[in-house]
Design a protein around this motif. Structure first.
Motif, PDB file in Angstrom:
ATOM      1  N   GLN A 213       0.772  -1.007   0.086  1.00 46.56           N
ATOM      2  CA  GLN A 213      -0.175  -0.026  -0.068  1.00 46.56           C
ATOM      3  C   GLN A 213       0.792   1.140   0.002  1.00 46.56           C
ATOM      4  OE1 GLN A 213      -2.545  -0.906   3.216  1.00 46.56           O
ATOM      5  NE2 GLN A 213      -4.424  -0.703   2.017  1.00 46.56           N
ATOM      6  N   SER A 214       1.977   1.036   0.369  1.00 44.40           N
ATOM      7  CA  SER A 214       3.011   2.261   0.532  1.00 44.40           C
ATOM      8  C   SER A 214       3.454   2.687  -1.293  1.00 44.40           C
ATOM      9  CB  SER A 214       4.257   2.077   1.544  1.00 44.40           C
ATOM     10  OG  SER A 214       4.884   1.087   1.111  1.00 44.40           O
ATOM     11  N   ALA A 215       4.522   3.481  -1.025  1.00 45.77           N
ATOM     12  CA  ALA A 215       5.014   3.916  -2.449  1.00 45.77           C
ATOM     13  C   ALA A 215       6.234   2.775  -2.708  1.00 45.77           C
ATOM     14  CB  ALA A 215       5.580   5.453  -2.507  1.00 45.77           C
ATOM     15  N   GLN A 216       6.703   2.192  -1.825  1.00 46.35           N
ATOM     16  CA  GLN A 216       7.676   1.133  -1.890  1.00 46.35           C
ATOM     17  C   GLN A 216       7.185  -0.159  -1.909  1.00 46.35           C
ATOM     18  OE1 GLN A 216      10.843   1.786   1.394  1.00 46.35           O
ATOM     19  NE2 GLN A 216      11.822   3.135  -0.281  1.00 46.35           N
ATOM     20  N   LEU A 217       7.759  -1.054  -2.866  1.00 45.89           N
ATOM     21  CA  LEU A 217       7.242  -2.223  -2.926  1.00 45.89           C
ATOM     22  C   LEU A 217       7.968  -3.252  -1.888  1.00 45.89           C
ATOM     23  CD1 LEU A 217       7.797  -2.785  -7.065  1.00 45.89           C
ATOM     24  CD2 LEU A 217       5.891  -2.534  -6.032  1.00 45.89           C
ATOM     25  N   LEU A 218       7.339  -4.366  -1.521  1.00 43.26           N
ATOM     26  CA  LEU A 218       7.978  -5.109  -0.757  1.00 43.26           C
ATOM     27  C   LEU A 218       9.208  -5.961  -1.273  1.00 43.26           C
ATOM     28  CD1 LEU A 218       4.900  -7.294   0.149  1.00 43.26           C
ATOM     29  CD2 LEU A 218       5.526  -5.634   1.229  1.00 43.26           C
ATOM     30  N   LYS A 219      10.150  -5.934  -0.301  1.00 48.52           N
ATOM     31  CA  LYS A 219      11.504  -6.576  -0.700  1.00 48.52           C
ATOM     32  C   LYS A 219      11.345  -8.003  -1.189  1.00 48.52           C
ATOM     33  CE  LYS A 219      14.368  -3.646   2.157  1.00 48.52           C
ATOM     34  NZ  LYS A 219      15.448  -3.776   3.327  1.00 48.52           N
ATOM     35  N   GLU A 220      10.429  -8.789  -0.460  1.00 50.21           N
ATOM     36  CA  GLU A 220      10.123  -9.980  -1.150  1.00 50.21           C
ATOM     37  C   GLU A 220       9.044 -10.258  -1.369  1.00 50.21           C
ATOM     38  OE1 GLU A 220      12.489 -12.334  -1.096  1.00 50.21           O
ATOM     39  OE2 GLU A 220      14.278 -11.327  -0.490  1.00 50.21           O
ATOM     40  N   PRO A 221       8.413 -11.083  -2.423  1.00 48.84           N
ATOM     41  CA  PRO A 221       7.086 -11.195  -2.881  1.00 48.84           C
ATOM     42  C   PRO A 221       6.408 -11.890  -1.849  1.00 48.84           C
ATOM     43  CG  PRO A 221       8.637 -12.513  -4.269  1.00 48.84           C
ATOM     44  CD  PRO A 221       9.737 -11.587  -3.298  1.00 48.84           C
ATOM     45  N   ARG A 222       5.058 -11.990  -1.805  1.00 47.34           N
ATOM     46  CA  ARG A 222       4.262 -12.722  -1.210  1.00 47.34           C
ATOM     47  C   ARG A 222       3.247 -13.324  -1.994  1.00 47.34           C
ATOM     48  NH1 ARG A 222       1.103  -8.464   3.085  1.00 47.34           N
ATOM     49  NH2 ARG A 222       0.362  -7.145   1.319  1.00 47.34           N
ATOM     50  N   SER A 223       2.423 -14.255  -1.807  1.00 50.37           N
ATOM     51  CA  SER A 223       1.550 -15.088  -2.463  1.00 50.37           C
ATOM     52  C   SER A 223       0.340 -15.355  -1.876  1.00 50.37           C
ATOM     53  CB  SER A 223       2.277 -16.270  -3.423  1.00 50.37           C
ATOM     54  OG  SER A 223       2.859 -17.119  -2.551  1.00 50.37           O
ATOM     55  N   VAL A 224      -0.729 -15.780  -2.694  1.00 54.48           N
ATOM     56  CA  VAL A 224      -2.208 -16.551  -2.196  1.00 54.48           C
ATOM     57  C   VAL A 224      -2.406 -17.291  -3.215  1.00 54.48           C
ATOM     58  CG1 VAL A 224      -3.592 -14.453  -3.050  1.00 54.48           C
ATOM     59  CG2 VAL A 224      -4.071 -16.001  -0.937  1.00 54.48           C
ATOM     60  N   SER A 225      -3.064 -18.242  -2.645  1.00 55.16           N
ATOM     61  CA  SER A 225      -3.541 -19.341  -3.793  1.00 55.16           C
ATOM     62  C   SER A 225      -5.110 -19.679  -3.377  1.00 55.16           C
ATOM     63  CB  SER A 225      -2.526 -20.737  -3.558  1.00 55.16           C
ATOM     64  OG  SER A 225      -1.335 -20.471  -4.202  1.00 55.16           O
ATOM     65  N   THR A 226      -5.517 -20.393  -4.470  1.00 51.86           N
ATOM     66  CA  THR A 226      -6.887 -21.017  -4.581  1.00 51.86           C
ATOM     67  C   THR A 226      -7.027 -21.967  -5.496  1.00 51.86           C
ATOM     68  OG1 THR A 226      -9.077 -20.437  -4.444  1.00 51.86           O
ATOM     69  CG2 THR A 226      -7.932 -19.380  -6.139  1.00 51.86           C
ATOM     70  N   THR A 227      -7.852 -22.840  -5.408  1.00 51.80           N
ATOM     71  CA  THR A 227      -8.132 -24.076  -6.271  1.00 51.80           C
ATOM     72  C   THR A 227      -9.123 -23.616  -7.215  1.00 51.80           C
ATOM     73  OG1 THR A 227      -7.396 -25.662  -4.377  1.00 51.80           O
ATOM     74  CG2 THR A 227      -8.520 -26.433  -6.388  1.00 51.80           C
ATOM     75  N   ILE A 228      -8.842 -24.032  -8.596  1.00 56.94           N
ATOM     76  CA  ILE A 228      -9.925 -23.911  -9.535  1.00 56.94           C
ATOM     77  C   ILE A 228     -10.117 -25.132 -10.309  1.00 56.94           C
ATOM     78  CG2 ILE A 228      -9.642 -21.526  -9.614  1.00 56.94           C
ATOM     79  CD1 ILE A 228      -8.251 -22.036 -12.454  1.00 56.94           C
ATOM     80  N   VAL A 229     -11.153 -25.652 -11.047  1.00 59.29           N
ATOM     81  CA  VAL A 229     -11.355 -26.564 -11.460  1.00 59.29           C
ATOM     82  C   VAL A 229     -11.725 -26.353 -12.911  1.00 59.29           C
ATOM     83  CG1 VAL A 229     -12.558 -28.736 -11.957  1.00 59.29           C
ATOM     84  CG2 VAL A 229     -12.010 -27.805  -9.591  1.00 59.29           C
ATOM     85  N   VAL A 230     -11.094 -27.024 -13.895  1.00 62.02           N
ATOM     86  CA  VAL A 230     -11.364 -26.752 -15.447  1.00 62.02           C
ATOM     87  C   VAL A 230     -11.788 -28.222 -15.958  1.00 62.02           C
ATOM     88  CG1 VAL A 230     -10.388 -26.767 -17.879  1.00 62.02           C
ATOM     89  CG2 VAL A 230      -9.730 -24.953 -15.972  1.00 62.02           C
ATOM     90  N   GLY A 231     -13.212 -28.400 -16.676  1.00 64.45           N
ATOM     91  CA  GLY A 231     -13.717 -29.330 -17.124  1.00 64.45           C
ATOM     92  C   GLY A 231     -14.445 -30.059 -16.030  1.00 64.45           C
ATOM     93  N   ASN A 232     -14.933 -31.413 -16.589  1.00 65.88           N
ATOM     94  CA  ASN A 232     -15.907 -31.971 -15.604  1.00 65.88           C
ATOM     95  C   ASN A 232     -15.147 -33.131 -14.845  1.00 65.88           C
ATOM     96  OD1 ASN A 232     -18.371 -30.955 -16.645  1.00 65.88           O
ATOM     97  ND2 ASN A 232     -18.308 -31.947 -18.376  1.00 65.88           N
ATOM     98  N   SER A 233     -13.882 -33.191 -15.168  1.00 62.98           N
ATOM     99  CA  SER A 233     -13.272 -34.506 -14.285  1.00 62.98           C
ATOM    100  C   SER A 233     -11.863 -33.701 -13.844  1.00 62.98           C
ATOM    101  CB  SER A 233     -12.967 -35.507 -15.241  1.00 62.98           C
ATOM    102  OG  SER A 233     -12.406 -35.132 -16.402  1.00 62.98           O
ATOM    103  N   GLY A 234     -11.985 -32.740 -12.874  1.00 62.68           N
ATOM    104  CA  GLY A 234     -10.672 -32.267 -12.424  1.00 62.68           C
ATOM    105  C   GLY A 234      -9.898 -33.470 -11.973  1.00 62.68           C
ATOM    106  N   GLY A 235      -8.244 -33.293 -12.060  1.00 58.23           N
ATOM    107  CA  GLY A 235      -7.688 -34.487 -11.654  1.00 58.23           C
ATOM    108  C   GLY A 235      -7.113 -34.094 -10.276  1.00 58.23           C
TER     109      GLY A 235
END
Length: 249
Positions: free
Chosen positions: A219-241
């Motif tokens: 939120q500040s003018a400076q970027l984070l020194k180290e990146p951070r991440s967040v994940s979620t699960t998505i399904v493509v098709g009718n038979s997700g593996g």
């Protein structure tokens, strides 16, 4: 033993005009698949052999699936499941390219009663927390994690804007075999702190994917020194593996 859900307070990115508006984010206890469920059932000291437990669960899943896909509204006590159709029917013909079947799940009596008795514990406030609140397939309008290749996919949350020079920054899709595919810059068509619109690759195979957003946004003018991440699960098709799904066809 009483069920307990734990959560963290975070700013609500939807109501930006109210700085004191908070939401509660679930503190995940981890991921559980059928193998762990079988073990939990065994720990209940049912006297059943593991192969019997596996057989009964597999039979239950197969019968419920068959009934749902033959037009029944199935009430298991935990949930009610019913098939629905998605997409406009053109010229009175079903077209798998534009039409699909979606199964709706609604919580039922046993689950509602257990929810009413569940304790909620607030762990405190997380400042500048990065999270994914919801996703939506722009083609179908569904918010259940299903996605359509070659179409827009909406992600809403907080601190999601993809910026930074670190090589890990970006949006990736990891399939059930662990193969990682990184979206091109122009496949992130809307790139804001509270929302992303992604153009999913048209050749994305049917599977279950982990969608990960990695960024150095701050939120500040400076970027984070180290990146951070967040994940979620998505399904493509009718038979997700992936996972430890039984063979129930």
């Amino acid at each position: 033993m009483q069920n307990t859900l734990k959560g963290w307070l975070a700013n609500n990115t939807v109501t930006t005009d109210n700085k004191d508006d908070k939401i509660l984010l679930l503190e995940s206890s981890g991921n559980i698949g059928l193998e762990q469920i079988y073990n939990e059932m065994k720990e209940e000291d049912t006297g059943l052999r593991m192969e019997t437990i596996v057989h009964v669960v597999t039979l239950f899943l197969r019968v419920v699936m068959r009934l749902i896909l033959n037009g029944y509204s199935v009430n298991t006590g935990l949930f009610r499941a019913v098939a629905q159709f998605v997409g406009v029917i053109d010229k009175g013909q079903w077209d798998p390219k534009t039409n699909s079947v979606y199964v709706s799940f609604i919580q039922e009596k046993l689950l509602r009663e257990a929810i009413a008795k569940t304790k909620v514990e607030i762990l405190g406030t997380k400042a500048n927390v990065m999270y994914i609140l919801e996703v939506e397939d722009r083609k179908t309008g569904l918010k259940d994690g299903t996605a359509t290749p070659g179409r827009n996919f909406f992600v809403r949350g907080s601190h999601l804007k993809v910026v930074g020079s670190n090589e890990s920054v970006g949006v990736t899709l990891t399939d059930s075999k662990g193969v990682v595919r990184k979206l091109e810059d122009d496949e992130v068509s809307i790139n804001k702190p509270s929302e992303l619109t992604l153009l999913l690759p048209a050749d994305l195979a049917d599977d279950t994917y982990t969608l990960t957003v990695c960024t150095q946004y701050s939120q500040s003018a400076q970027l984070l020194k180290e990146p951070r991440s967040v994940s979620t699960t998505i399904v493509v098709g009718n038979s997700g593996g992936g996972g430890d799904r039984p063979e129930i066809e």
